[in-house]
Design a protein around this motif. Structure first.
Motif, PDB file in Angstrom:
ATOM      1  N   SER A  88       0.801  -1.223   0.000  1.00  0.00           N
ATOM      2  CA  SER A  88       0.000   0.000   0.000  1.00  0.00           C
ATOM      3  C   SER A  88       0.838   1.279   0.000  1.00  0.00           C
ATOM      4  O   SER A  88       0.301   2.363  -0.216  1.00  0.00           O
ATOM      5  CB  SER A  88      -0.939   0.011   1.219  1.00  0.00           C
ATOM      6  N   HIS A  89       2.141   1.161   0.247  1.00  0.00           N
ATOM      7  CA  HIS A  89       3.004   2.352   0.283  1.00  0.00           C
ATOM      8  C   HIS A  89       4.276   2.104  -0.530  1.00  0.00           C
ATOM      9  O   HIS A  89       5.376   2.441  -0.102  1.00  0.00           O
ATOM     10  CB  HIS A  89       3.358   2.711   1.728  1.00  0.00           C
ATOM     11  N   ARG A  90       4.088   1.541  -1.690  1.00  0.00           N
ATOM     12  CA  ARG A  90       5.225   1.180  -2.524  1.00  0.00           C
ATOM     13  C   ARG A  90       6.065   2.404  -2.910  1.00  0.00           C
ATOM     14  O   ARG A  90       7.282   2.310  -3.079  1.00  0.00           O
ATOM     15  CB  ARG A  90       4.735   0.459  -3.786  1.00  0.00           C
ATOM     16  N   ALA A  91       5.417   3.570  -3.035  1.00  0.00           N
ATOM     17  CA  ALA A  91       6.130   4.778  -3.462  1.00  0.00           C
ATOM     18  C   ALA A  91       7.276   5.125  -2.519  1.00  0.00           C
ATOM     19  O   ALA A  91       8.323   5.600  -2.958  1.00  0.00           O
ATOM     20  CB  ALA A  91       5.159   5.950  -3.564  1.00  0.00           C
ATOM     21  N   GLN A  92       7.078   4.896  -1.205  1.00  0.00           N
ATOM     22  CA  GLN A  92       8.144   5.196  -0.250  1.00  0.00           C
ATOM     23  C   GLN A  92       9.375   4.332  -0.503  1.00  0.00           C
ATOM     24  O   GLN A  92      10.509   4.822  -0.510  1.00  0.00           O
ATOM     25  CB  GLN A  92       7.655   4.972   1.184  1.00  0.00           C
ATOM     26  N   TYR A  93       9.143   3.062  -0.720  1.00  0.00           N
ATOM     27  CA  TYR A  93      10.264   2.152  -0.940  1.00  0.00           C
ATOM     28  C   TYR A  93      10.944   2.433  -2.283  1.00  0.00           C
ATOM     29  O   TYR A  93      12.172   2.370  -2.390  1.00  0.00           O
ATOM     30  CB  TYR A  93       9.783   0.701  -0.863  1.00  0.00           C
ATOM     31  N   GLU A  94      10.142   2.725  -3.278  1.00  0.00           N
ATOM     32  CA  GLU A  94      10.717   3.052  -4.582  1.00  0.00           C
ATOM     33  C   GLU A  94      11.539   4.331  -4.503  1.00  0.00           C
ATOM     34  O   GLU A  94      12.563   4.466  -5.179  1.00  0.00           O
ATOM     35  CB  GLU A  94       9.606   3.187  -5.621  1.00  0.00           C
ATOM     36  N   ARG A  95      11.102   5.267  -3.655  1.00  0.00           N
ATOM     37  CA  ARG A  95      11.858   6.490  -3.468  1.00  0.00           C
ATOM     38  C   ARG A  95      13.240   6.178  -2.875  1.00  0.00           C
ATOM     39  O   ARG A  95      14.248   6.769  -3.277  1.00  0.00           O
ATOM     40  CB  ARG A  95      11.094   7.433  -2.538  1.00  0.00           C
ATOM     41  N   LEU A  96      13.284   5.270  -1.913  1.00  0.00           N
ATOM     42  CA  LEU A  96      14.574   4.889  -1.330  1.00  0.00           C
ATOM     43  C   LEU A  96      15.520   4.372  -2.408  1.00  0.00           C
ATOM     44  O   LEU A  96      16.693   4.768  -2.474  1.00  0.00           O
ATOM     45  CB  LEU A  96      14.381   3.809  -0.262  1.00  0.00           C
ATOM     46  N   ILE A  97      15.005   3.506  -3.258  1.00  0.00           N
ATOM     47  CA  ILE A  97      15.841   2.934  -4.319  1.00  0.00           C
ATOM     48  C   ILE A  97      16.285   4.028  -5.288  1.00  0.00           C
ATOM     49  O   ILE A  97      17.437   4.034  -5.750  1.00  0.00           O
ATOM     50  CB  ILE A  97      15.093   1.813  -5.054  1.00  0.00           C
ATOM     51  N   GLU A  98      15.399   4.979  -5.576  1.00  0.00           N
ATOM     52  CA  GLU A  98      15.763   6.087  -6.473  1.00  0.00           C
ATOM     53  C   GLU A  98      16.911   6.905  -5.889  1.00  0.00           C
ATOM     54  O   GLU A  98      17.848   7.287  -6.602  1.00  0.00           O
ATOM     55  CB  GLU A  98      14.546   6.997  -6.704  1.00  0.00           C
ATOM     56  N   VAL A  99      16.836   7.181  -4.581  1.00  0.00           N
ATOM     57  CA  VAL A  99      17.899   7.937  -3.922  1.00  0.00           C
ATOM     58  C   VAL A  99      19.207   7.148  -3.931  1.00  0.00           C
ATOM     59  O   VAL A  99      20.285   7.703  -4.213  1.00  0.00           O
ATOM     60  CB  VAL A  99      17.501   8.296  -2.469  1.00  0.00           C
ATOM     61  N   PHE A 100      19.103   5.855  -3.673  1.00  0.00           N
ATOM     62  CA  PHE A 100      20.303   5.027  -3.669  1.00  0.00           C
ATOM     63  C   PHE A 100      20.931   4.977  -5.071  1.00  0.00           C
ATOM     64  O   PHE A 100      22.149   5.050  -5.221  1.00  0.00           O
ATOM     65  CB  PHE A 100      19.975   3.615  -3.183  1.00  0.00           C
TER      66      PHE A 100
END
Length: 419
Positions: A88-100
């Motif tokens: 339900s909050h995939r955007a947060q995790y995808e944001r982490l990967i984008e930053v990494f």
């Protein structure tokens, strides 16, 4: 081999030795400069990764990093922010990967307790699904000592030493004055669901009549009548009574003695102060004059009285986290394995995060006396080595000296992200 960057962050309530783990991680990364380029720290924990608020640790001198070993608190800022479920909050995790990705971060070291272990595991799982090569390692930390698999949690030994010492010192004060003044002293310690810290208070004494006379654990249902009877017996027999009570003390139905009626950022019930609550009961039922104290942040920030065992272990798990990552051991946690009690020996072993996340380790029943008000010899054997040794910080002008960091920020490369 190709060189990539690392990310380190601190999470949850800090400890007297969490920065020793940071020191272990950073120094190990610097020793492996052929494979790890820069180390970035998240400003205020995982929030720093989400908002791309990164600290360039390469700007810090070796001397400043060494000083972290004797500095309490969270040097890079911690947070109470739990990532929600991936679905339900995939955007947060995808944001982490984008930053990494944007900062070529391939190593993720998350220093915290059970909730942090869960976050670390989820980040590992999503990075695999997204095809991004990230190695995620959880660095254990919690004063509550409730992480599974590891024999004990870095941060606990120093709190245990502080609480045992404070209990012993306060007891001498009460014993001095009880003939004409205070009869009961109540010390509230941390421990929402597990009574490890309360148990440590029992190390203050080890004989008939030696305080604390009463330890109240979350694992044992609170019985007001039985507690008052024990307090009264202690006062009549010894002239005074010292009580160590866990903040998580609760009735048989699970209700906390001091439930404040709301929750924190992790969804945990906020507790409103069990020491004054219990002291009020004693005054009402027995009429004794009392004093109470809440150790609160003092117990987890007392680096001046840290356990050397704890400092050494905190540093070791930080260092070993890097070794595990470089060995390709993804979604793991360096855990402390006790080899023997006497002489005390330990080593660090890898534990799968899937067996750590969202699990709590409670006090075994054979660690608690049959009457429920103290610890057993087997518990004392477990606890005693964890408070051994002194590791004083350097002092100047009568006060401890701590690390002073530049905390240089990294230039952002991505659009702003709203939490």
């Amino acid at each position: 081999m190709a060189q990539h960057n690392a990310f380190y962050a601190q999470s949850g309530g800090v400890t007297a030795v969490i920065n020793a783990s940071a020191c272990g991680v950073i120094e190990a990364c610097r020793r492996h400069g052929d494979r790890i380029g820069k180390v970035y720290a998240g400003h205020n924990g995982i929030i720093g990764a989400l908002t791309e608020d990164l600290i360039d640790v390469s700007q810090e001198s070796d001397e400043a990093i060494r000083a972290l070993r004797h500095t309490p608190g969270g040097a890079f800022g911690s947070c109470r922010y739990k990532l929600k479920d991936i679905e339900s909050h995939r955007a947060q995790y995808e944001r982490l990967i984008e930053v990494f990705k944007a900062h070529d971060i391939r190593y993720f070291f998350y220093n915290g307790g059970g909730d942090s272990a869960d976050t670390c595991l989820k980040v590992s799982q999503l990075s695999e699904k997204m095809g991004y090569p990230l190695t995620a390692i959880h660095v254990p930390k919690t004063v509550d000592n409730d992480l599974p698999i590891t024999d004990n949690s870095p941060g606990f030994g120093s709190v245990a030493k502080y609480i045992a010492t404070s209990t012993r010192e306060a007891a001498l004060d009460i014993a001095s004055m009880c003939a004409t003044s205070t009869k009961v002293f109540v010390l509230e310690v941390m421990g929402r669901h597990a009574g490890w810290i309360a148990a440590a208070g029992a190390l203050a004494g080890n004989g008939e009549g030696e305080p604390p006379h009463l330890v109240i654990f979350p694992e044992v249902a609170f019985d007001r009548g039985a507690v008052m009877k024990r307090v009264e017996e202690s006062v009549k027999r010894y002239g005074y009574c010292v009580v160590v009570v866990s903040e998580g003390a609760r009735y048989a139905d699970g209700t906390f003695l001091a439930d404040a009626g709301n929750t924190d950022a992790f969804g945990h019930r906020q507790l409103g102060g069990v020491a004054p609550t219990l002291a009020g009961m004693i005054k009402q039922d027995l009429g004794y004059k009392y004093h109470w104290a809440v150790a609160d942040y003092l117990q987890r920030a007392a680096r001046h009285l840290a356990s050397k065992t704890d400092v050494d272990q905190a540093y070791a798990v930080g260092r070993e986290a890097v070794e595990l990552a470089l060995a390709g051991k993804n979604a793991m946690m360096p855990a402390i394995k006790r080899v023997s009690d006497d002489p005390y020996e330990w080593r660090v072993e890898a534990a799968p995060l899937a067996e750590v996340a969202n699990k709590e380790k409670f006090m075994p029943r054979d660690f608690i006396r049959e009457d429920g008000f103290g610890i057993t010899p087997v518990c004392r054997r477990y606890l005693a080595p964890l408070i051994q040794g002194e590791d004083f910080p350097p002092f100047e002008n009568g006060l401890p000296m701590f690390a002073s960091l530049k905390l240089a920020k990294v230039e952002r490369k991505l659009p702003t992200f709203e939490l």
